[in-house]
Write a protein that holds these residues in place. Structure first.
Motif, PDB file in Angstrom:
ATOM      1  N   UNK A 182       0.676  -1.201  -0.003  1.00  0.00           N
ATOM      2  CA  UNK A 182      -0.037   0.060   0.015  1.00  0.00           C
ATOM      3  C   UNK A 182       0.789   1.112   0.045  1.00  0.00           C
ATOM      4  N   UNK A 183       1.904   1.445   0.888  1.00  0.00           N
ATOM      5  CA  UNK A 183       2.884   2.460   0.610  1.00  0.00           C
ATOM      6  C   UNK A 183       3.511   2.678  -0.539  1.00  0.00           C
ATOM      7  N   UNK A 184       4.185   1.603  -1.017  1.00  0.00           N
ATOM      8  CA  UNK A 184       4.659   1.619  -2.341  1.00  0.00           C
ATOM      9  C   UNK A 184       3.922   2.142  -3.207  1.00  0.00           C
ATOM     10  N   UNK A 185       2.541   1.665  -3.490  1.00  0.00           N
ATOM     11  CA  UNK A 185       1.792   1.993  -4.494  1.00  0.00           C
ATOM     12  C   UNK A 185       1.435   3.443  -4.363  1.00  0.00           C
ATOM     13  N   UNK A 186       1.003   3.778  -3.157  1.00  0.00           N
ATOM     14  CA  UNK A 186       0.756   5.062  -2.797  1.00  0.00           C
ATOM     15  C   UNK A 186       1.598   6.379  -3.147  1.00  0.00           C
ATOM     16  N   UNK A 187       3.056   5.792  -3.035  1.00  0.00           N
ATOM     17  CA  UNK A 187       4.184   6.828  -3.208  1.00  0.00           C
ATOM     18  C   UNK A 187       4.310   7.067  -4.548  1.00  0.00           C
ATOM     19  N   UNK A 188       4.138   6.068  -5.490  1.00  0.00           N
ATOM     20  CA  UNK A 188       4.255   6.164  -7.126  1.00  0.00           C
ATOM     21  C   UNK A 188       2.900   6.957  -7.530  1.00  0.00           C
ATOM     22  N   UNK A 189       1.663   6.798  -6.672  1.00  0.00           N
ATOM     23  CA  UNK A 189       0.611   7.623  -7.142  1.00  0.00           C
ATOM     24  C   UNK A 189       0.734   9.053  -6.777  1.00  0.00           C
ATOM     25  N   UNK A 190       1.683   9.406  -6.106  1.00  0.00           N
ATOM     26  CA  UNK A 190       2.038  10.745  -5.550  1.00  0.00           C
ATOM     27  C   UNK A 190       3.235  11.389  -6.322  1.00  0.00           C
ATOM     28  N   UNK A 191       3.602  10.546  -7.196  1.00  0.00           N
ATOM     29  CA  UNK A 191       4.713  11.030  -8.247  1.00  0.00           C
ATOM     30  C   UNK A 191       6.115  10.696  -7.782  1.00  0.00           C
ATOM     31  N   UNK A 192       6.368   9.887  -6.903  1.00  0.00           N
ATOM     32  CA  UNK A 192       7.733   9.673  -6.540  1.00  0.00           C
ATOM     33  C   UNK A 192       8.167   8.217  -7.105  1.00  0.00           C
ATOM     34  N   UNK A 193       9.568   8.147  -7.518  1.00  0.00           N
ATOM     35  CA  UNK A 193      10.337   7.149  -8.066  1.00  0.00           C
ATOM     36  C   UNK A 193      10.649   6.079  -7.130  1.00  0.00           C
ATOM     37  N   UNK A 194       9.807   5.003  -7.246  1.00  0.00           N
ATOM     38  CA  UNK A 194       9.925   3.884  -6.249  1.00  0.00           C
ATOM     39  C   UNK A 194      10.364   2.580  -6.564  1.00  0.00           C
ATOM     40  N   UNK A 195      11.315   2.213  -5.951  1.00  0.00           N
ATOM     41  CA  UNK A 195      11.801   0.574  -6.241  1.00  0.00           C
ATOM     42  C   UNK A 195      11.184  -0.104  -5.009  1.00  0.00           C
ATOM     43  N   UNK A 196      10.601  -1.171  -5.567  1.00  0.00           N
ATOM     44  CA  UNK A 196      10.121  -2.194  -4.383  1.00  0.00           C
ATOM     45  C   UNK A 196      10.872  -3.476  -4.627  1.00  0.00           C
ATOM     46  N   UNK A 197      11.550  -3.604  -3.417  1.00  0.00           N
ATOM     47  CA  UNK A 197      12.159  -4.955  -3.384  1.00  0.00           C
ATOM     48  C   UNK A 197      11.302  -5.944  -2.895  1.00  0.00           C
TER      49      UNK A 197
END
Length: 355
Positions: free
Chosen positions: A15-30
């Motif tokens: 939920x956190x990873x998807x939410x940060x992507x939706x807010x425009x952040x560049x996220x790498x999920x391990x």
């Protein structure tokens, strides 16, 4: 991620990873290779070792964590949702590490948290779960996708137990409360104590007054929550949070809980349920729960436990941590935002946790 069944840590990390992507952040999920995400996915294991017996847990955990820290220089912040093990890498990198403490499985893991208390930023998932030996950057309650839960009328005429089948979770107590209240009980969840399940639960399962439906996926969970008069959460340990509690509220279903651990932070008596001290109190609360406004219960869940609120809380914390780190290092903060977040996703597999 997200988990196909039980997996509260994995659900929060997803939920956190998807939410940060939706807010425009560049996220790498391990996370494992079978994960579904809008972030950049880095996988060292094909699947969780509980699902794939060919996966060696220790080997994949080592590769999983090392992969993140070897790339630490690419990230502004690492969000560790993996418990204590990644902390031992935190002094080896300059990237700040924010560690969400999903409860303490044992006092024996505390020495690791203490040893790295000065270099990691701890997040408590409830004020009740803060350990006096540790320093915390914030308390951030979990958030869920409230719209993933349908508002229910509670017209199924049954009480619901949803969670691990374990003495800590009070499955047998829920059976006794339902018997005294004169209502059927539906028991849903994974069995985490086989002996307890055989001795205290199965003898009461008759398919009528007590039904055991096993682990449930999102659709069945939604139906069960919406149809229940109340969720019985009569725990026998100090629970750090309890996702099933806020999921129940999201469906409009009141929660009857013992006031241990985080329950006093989650349940608002007379609005989203009741806090009770014993079995007779729980039986009395069952009758009162039927009269609560389920729409108001759902509205309270949305206001306090929506995913957007949780993501915003983490975003603000990450930005503060990055800014403070840059100030210590004498660096500028590019764009004054969290440009990239390296998220160590939950754990390599579903594992017994205290959620």
């Amino acid at each position: 991620m997200p988990p196909r069944g039980y997996g509260p840590w994995e659900q929060v990390a997803s939920t956190l990873a998807e939410g940060l992507v939706a807010r425009g952040h560049d996220v790498t999920l391990f996370a494992t290779a079978d994960s579904l995400t809008t972030a950049h996915l880095h996988a060292e294991a094909p699947a969780g070792y509980e699902e794939d017996p060919t996966v060696d847990a220790k080997v994949c955990e080592a590769l999983h964590i090392a992969a993140c820290f070897e790339r630490a220089g690419q990230f502004d912040v690492i969000s560790n949702q993996f418990d204590f093990l990644p902390l031992v890498f935190s002094r080896l990198v300059s990237t700040p590490v924010v560690t969400t403490v999903h409860g303490f499985s044992s006092e024996r893991i505390l020495p690791v948290y203490r040893a790295y208390d000065d270099v990691t930023h701890h997040v408590a998932i409830s004020d009740a779960d803060r350990h006096p030996d540790l320093t915390y950057a914030a308390t951030i309650h979990h958030g869920i996708d409230v719209d993933a839960f349908s508002p229910g009328a509670g017209d199924g005429g049954y009480l619901l137990f949803l969670g691990r089948i374990h003495p800590d979770k009070g499955t047998a107590t829920a059976i006794e409360v339902a018997r005294r209240a004169g209502l059927p009980l539906v028991v849903a969840g994974v069995v985490h104590d086989e002996v307890y399940h055989r001795r205290e639960v199965l003898p009461h399962v008759d398919g009528d007054r007590v039904r055991y439906v096993g682990p449930v996926g999102p659709a069945q969970r939604d139906r069960l929550l919406g149809g229940a008069v109340a969720l019985l959460h009569l725990i026998d340990f100090d629970e750090p949070f309890g996702l099933s509690v806020v999921e129940s509220m999201a469906a409009g279903t009141p929660v009857i809980a013992y006031p241990r651990g985080s329950m006093a932070e989650l349940v608002t008596p007379g609005l989203t349920g009741f806090l009770v001290d014993d079995v007779p109190g729980a039986v009395t609360a069952v009758a009162a729960a039927a009269g609560l406004d389920r729409t108001a219960c759902r509205r309270e869940a949305r206001a306090r436990f929506a995913a957007g609120r949780m993501v915003a809380d983490y975003e603000q914390l990450f930005a503060r941590v990055v800014e403070e780190h840059a100030a210590r290092m004498g660096h500028d903060v590019p764009g004054r935002r969290v440009g990239r977040a390296g998220t160590v996703g939950g754990r390599v597999s579903e594992r017994l946790s205290e959620q």
